[in-house]
Design a protein around this motif. Structure first.
Motif, short mmCIF file in Angstrom:
data_model
loop_
_atom_site.label_atom_id
_atom_site.label_comp_id
_atom_site.label_asym_id
_atom_site.label_seq_id
_atom_site.Cartn_x
_atom_site.Cartn_y
_atom_site.Cartn_z
N ARG A 184 0.71 20.28 12.64
CA ARG A 184 -0.06 21.29 13.13
C ARG A 184 0.56 22.19 13.76
O ARG A 184 0.58 23.46 13.20
N ASP A 185 1.73 21.84 14.69
CA ASP A 185 2.31 22.98 15.48
C ASP A 185 3.51 23.61 14.97
O ASP A 185 4.17 24.65 15.33
N ARG A 238 0.43 16.18 15.43
CA ARG A 238 0.76 17.40 16.24
C ARG A 238 2.01 17.93 15.43
O ARG A 238 1.83 19.21 15.62
#
Length: 81
Positions: free
Chosen positions: A19-20, A16
């Protein structure tokens, strides 16, 4: 059909963050981690207790993405969907 991708919390968090937060300042990452520790982690743990047991398929989330996809497609095909 309910599918549960069973990913260890450390792997889920690392994925995460990668990705973010590729272009976000570290303060946003810090705030998200604080939120995860105060609320988010409990939600992930609850899913393991309540959602996973009632799922039709559970796939190991630490596998490479393509292998997860292949296993899901095979399970769907075997079940006639």
């Amino acid at each position: 059909m309910a599918i549960f991708i069973d990913t260890p919390l450390d792997i889920a968090m690392a994925r995460r963050l990668l990705r973010d937060y590729t272009d976000n300042p570290i303060t946003e990452v810090k705030n998200d981690l604080i939120n995860y520790l105060s609320r988010g982690r409990n939600a992930y743990l609850e899913m393991n207790k309540s959602v996973k047991p009632s799922s039709d398929i559970a796939i190991k989330g630490e596998l490479p993405t393509q292998l997860i996809i292949n296993q899901l497609l095979e399970e769907i095909k075997l079940r006639g969907f």
